[in-house]
Write a protein that holds these residues in place. Sequence first.
Motif, PDB file in Angstrom:
ATOM      1  N   GLY A   1      -2.304  19.031 -11.352  1.00 55.65           N
ATOM      2  CA  GLY A   1      -1.746  18.717 -12.896  1.00 55.65           C
ATOM      3  C   GLY A   1      -0.927  17.653 -13.067  1.00 55.65           C
ATOM      4  O   GLY A   1      -0.341  17.063 -12.005  1.00 55.65           O
ATOM      5  N   ALA A   2      -0.947  17.051 -14.215  1.00 58.47           N
ATOM      6  CA  ALA A   2      -0.122  15.985 -14.517  1.00 58.47           C
ATOM      7  C   ALA A   2       1.191  16.063 -14.580  1.00 58.47           C
ATOM      8  O   ALA A   2       2.115  15.113 -14.030  1.00 58.47           O
ATOM      9  CB  ALA A   2      -0.374  15.582 -15.787  1.00 58.47           C
ATOM     10  N   GLN A   3       2.017  17.067 -14.834  1.00 59.38           N
ATOM     11  CA  GLN A   3       3.328  17.324 -14.472  1.00 59.38           C
ATOM     12  C   GLN A   3       3.714  17.279 -13.057  1.00 59.38           C
ATOM     13  O   GLN A   3       4.623  16.517 -12.821  1.00 59.38           O
ATOM     14  CB  GLN A   3       3.923  18.683 -15.157  1.00 59.38           C
ATOM     15  CG  GLN A   3       5.330  18.719 -15.246  1.00 59.38           C
ATOM     16  CD  GLN A   3       5.535  20.318 -16.023  1.00 59.38           C
ATOM     17  OE1 GLN A   3       4.900  20.685 -16.301  1.00 59.38           O
ATOM     18  NE2 GLN A   3       6.993  20.318 -16.052  1.00 59.38           N
ATOM     19  N   LYS A   4       3.126  17.951 -12.200  1.00 62.09           N
ATOM     20  CA  LYS A   4       3.641  17.815 -10.752  1.00 62.09           C
ATOM     21  C   LYS A   4       3.318  16.487 -10.044  1.00 62.09           C
ATOM     22  O   LYS A   4       3.921  16.138  -9.529  1.00 62.09           O
ATOM     23  CB  LYS A   4       2.845  19.189 -10.004  1.00 62.09           C
ATOM     24  CG  LYS A   4       3.114  20.397 -10.334  1.00 62.09           C
ATOM     25  CD  LYS A   4       2.434  21.381  -9.515  1.00 62.09           C
ATOM     26  CE  LYS A   4       3.148  22.912  -9.874  1.00 62.09           C
ATOM     27  NZ  LYS A   4       2.336  23.888  -9.274  1.00 62.09           N
ATOM     28  N   LEU A   5       2.086  15.928 -10.726  1.00 69.25           N
ATOM     29  CA  LEU A   5       1.631  14.540 -10.102  1.00 69.25           C
ATOM     30  C   LEU A   5       2.769  13.575 -10.445  1.00 69.25           C
ATOM     31  O   LEU A   5       3.217  12.829  -9.765  1.00 69.25           O
ATOM     32  CB  LEU A   5       0.526  14.147 -10.497  1.00 69.25           C
ATOM     33  CG  LEU A   5      -0.698  14.842  -9.665  1.00 69.25           C
ATOM     34  CD1 LEU A   5      -1.973  14.257 -10.333  1.00 69.25           C
ATOM     35  CD2 LEU A   5      -0.497  14.347  -8.215  1.00 69.25           C
TER      36      LEU A   5
ATOM     37  N   ARG B   1       1.248   2.685  -6.295  1.00 69.35           N
ATOM     38  CA  ARG B   1      -0.150   3.014  -6.453  1.00 69.35           C
ATOM     39  C   ARG B   1      -0.567   4.366  -6.693  1.00 69.35           C
ATOM     40  O   ARG B   1      -1.181   4.837  -7.474  1.00 69.35           O
ATOM     41  CB  ARG B   1      -0.785   2.640  -4.952  1.00 69.35           C
ATOM     42  CG  ARG B   1      -2.237   2.758  -5.078  1.00 69.35           C
ATOM     43  CD  ARG B   1      -3.060   2.429  -3.878  1.00 69.35           C
ATOM     44  NE  ARG B   1      -4.553   2.965  -3.762  1.00 69.35           N
ATOM     45  CZ  ARG B   1      -5.123   3.208  -2.490  1.00 69.35           C
ATOM     46  NH1 ARG B   1      -4.510   3.074  -1.720  1.00 69.35           N
ATOM     47  NH2 ARG B   1      -6.340   3.677  -2.798  1.00 69.35           N
ATOM     48  N   PHE B   2       0.414   5.464  -5.809  1.00 65.95           N
ATOM     49  CA  PHE B   2       0.329   6.858  -6.048  1.00 65.95           C
ATOM     50  C   PHE B   2       0.561   7.135  -7.746  1.00 65.95           C
ATOM     51  O   PHE B   2      -0.212   7.899  -8.285  1.00 65.95           O
ATOM     52  CB  PHE B   2       1.401   7.442  -5.430  1.00 65.95           C
ATOM     53  CG  PHE B   2       1.265   8.757  -5.419  1.00 65.95           C
ATOM     54  CD1 PHE B   2       0.086   9.682  -4.617  1.00 65.95           C
ATOM     55  CD2 PHE B   2       1.768   9.750  -6.253  1.00 65.95           C
ATOM     56  CE1 PHE B   2       0.292  11.051  -4.675  1.00 65.95           C
ATOM     57  CE2 PHE B   2       1.733  10.885  -6.214  1.00 65.95           C
ATOM     58  CZ  PHE B   2       0.860  11.841  -5.672  1.00 65.95           C
ATOM     59  N   ARG B   3       1.444   6.233  -8.287  1.00 70.15           N
ATOM     60  CA  ARG B   3       1.913   6.846  -9.863  1.00 70.15           C
ATOM     61  C   ARG B   3       0.787   6.340 -10.900  1.00 70.15           C
ATOM     62  O   ARG B   3       0.632   6.841 -11.710  1.00 70.15           O
ATOM     63  CB  ARG B   3       3.185   6.119 -10.031  1.00 70.15           C
ATOM     64  CG  ARG B   3       3.620   6.388 -11.439  1.00 70.15           C
ATOM     65  CD  ARG B   3       5.005   5.539 -11.817  1.00 70.15           C
ATOM     66  NE  ARG B   3       5.205   4.225 -11.057  1.00 70.15           N
ATOM     67  CZ  ARG B   3       4.723   3.164 -11.947  1.00 70.15           C
ATOM     68  NH1 ARG B   3       4.041   3.216 -13.062  1.00 70.15           N
ATOM     69  NH2 ARG B   3       4.785   1.953 -11.369  1.00 70.15           N
ATOM     70  N   LEU B   4       0.121   5.167 -10.439  1.00 71.80           N
ATOM     71  CA  LEU B   4      -0.816   4.662 -11.275  1.00 71.80           C
ATOM     72  C   LEU B   4      -2.177   5.157 -11.052  1.00 71.80           C
ATOM     73  O   LEU B   4      -3.060   5.421 -11.977  1.00 71.80           O
ATOM     74  CB  LEU B   4      -0.931   2.915 -11.064  1.00 71.80           C
ATOM     75  CG  LEU B   4       0.210   2.085 -11.404  1.00 71.80           C
ATOM     76  CD1 LEU B   4       0.084   1.116 -10.874  1.00 71.80           C
ATOM     77  CD2 LEU B   4       0.735   2.334 -12.916  1.00 71.80           C
ATOM     78  N   HIS B   5      -2.553   5.511 -10.034  1.00 73.19           N
ATOM     79  CA  HIS B   5      -3.801   5.830  -9.409  1.00 73.19           C
ATOM     80  C   HIS B   5      -3.587   7.290  -8.305  1.00 73.19           C
ATOM     81  O   HIS B   5      -3.875   6.825  -7.404  1.00 73.19           O
ATOM     82  CB  HIS B   5      -4.763   5.191  -9.067  1.00 73.19           C
ATOM     83  CG  HIS B   5      -4.927   3.839  -9.865  1.00 73.19           C
ATOM     84  ND1 HIS B   5      -5.652   3.967 -11.082  1.00 73.19           N
ATOM     85  CD2 HIS B   5      -4.346   2.753  -9.977  1.00 73.19           C
ATOM     86  CE1 HIS B   5      -5.471   2.854 -11.681  1.00 73.19           C
ATOM     87  NE2 HIS B   5      -4.606   1.768 -11.089  1.00 73.19           N
ATOM     88  N   PRO B   6      -3.281   8.255  -8.888  1.00 69.70           N
ATOM     89  CA  PRO B   6      -3.206   9.607  -7.633  1.00 69.70           C
ATOM     90  C   PRO B   6      -4.513   9.813  -7.132  1.00 69.70           C
ATOM     91  O   PRO B   6      -5.223   9.594  -7.815  1.00 69.70           O
ATOM     92  CB  PRO B   6      -2.482  10.362  -8.527  1.00 69.70           C
ATOM     93  CG  PRO B   6      -2.586  10.274  -9.999  1.00 69.70           C
ATOM     94  CD  PRO B   6      -2.850   8.721 -10.078  1.00 69.70           C
ATOM     95  N   PRO B   7      -4.534  10.190  -5.945  1.00 69.76           N
ATOM     96  CA  PRO B   7      -5.552  10.598  -5.115  1.00 69.76           C
ATOM     97  C   PRO B   7      -6.319  11.604  -5.851  1.00 69.76           C
ATOM     98  O   PRO B   7      -5.889  12.492  -6.426  1.00 69.76           O
ATOM     99  CB  PRO B   7      -5.311  10.957  -3.620  1.00 69.76           C
ATOM    100  CG  PRO B   7      -3.969  10.491  -3.566  1.00 69.76           C
ATOM    101  CD  PRO B   7      -3.251  10.251  -4.847  1.00 69.76           C
ATOM    102  N   ALA B   8      -7.859  11.464  -6.108  1.00 71.43           N
ATOM    103  CA  ALA B   8      -8.503  12.498  -6.845  1.00 71.43           C
ATOM    104  C   ALA B   8      -8.404  13.719  -6.386  1.00 71.43           C
ATOM    105  O   ALA B   8      -8.280  14.794  -7.195  1.00 71.43           O
ATOM    106  CB  ALA B   8     -10.142  12.055  -6.679  1.00 71.43           C
ATOM    107  N   LYS B   9      -8.240  13.908  -4.782  1.00 70.51           N
ATOM    108  CA  LYS B   9      -7.946  15.247  -4.358  1.00 70.51           C
ATOM    109  C   LYS B   9      -6.836  15.984  -4.698  1.00 70.51           C
ATOM    110  O   LYS B   9      -6.628  17.202  -4.485  1.00 70.51           O
ATOM    111  CB  LYS B   9      -8.256  15.423  -2.783  1.00 70.51           C
ATOM    112  CG  LYS B   9      -7.013  14.458  -2.041  1.00 70.51           C
ATOM    113  CD  LYS B   9      -7.162  14.240  -0.779  1.00 70.51           C
ATOM    114  CE  LYS B   9      -6.232  13.090   0.021  1.00 70.51           C
ATOM    115  NZ  LYS B   9      -6.510  12.900   1.233  1.00 70.51           N
TER     116      LYS B   9
END
Length: 120
Positions: free
Chosen positions: A103-107, A90-98
């Motif tokens: 940034g995308a690379q760190k996420l 779930r984290f990979r597909l929809h990271p928390p808005a906060k």
Amino acid sequence: MGTFHSLCLAILRQDITRLPEELPYRSGFAVYDEYSSLKLIKKLKMRLEGGSATGAAKQTAEQKKKDDFSAGAVQAIISAAKNDMYDAQRFRLHPPAKLRALGAQKLRLAAAVFEGYQQT
């Protein structure tokens, strides 16, 4: 008798099969203390970044730049996500808005470490 945490762990190990199947918890799980958790996260992060998991190799300038996003920061992100009931997928597909300000690379890196961490 034991500590609160050891008692809860014993109950969970005994009754884990009673949890709803949609929850990601299964028998054979491991519990890590904070030090062991951080050590595993460092190892996973180094592998994903293409560095040495042993820490024996000298860091390149690129690796030092990547270290601006420390294993401790990744550990805090994973902990916060788990507190918000996120699993790695779930984290990979929809990271928390906060966390999107990271940034995308760190996420992506945090999500990949989370997936490896969850599989361990």
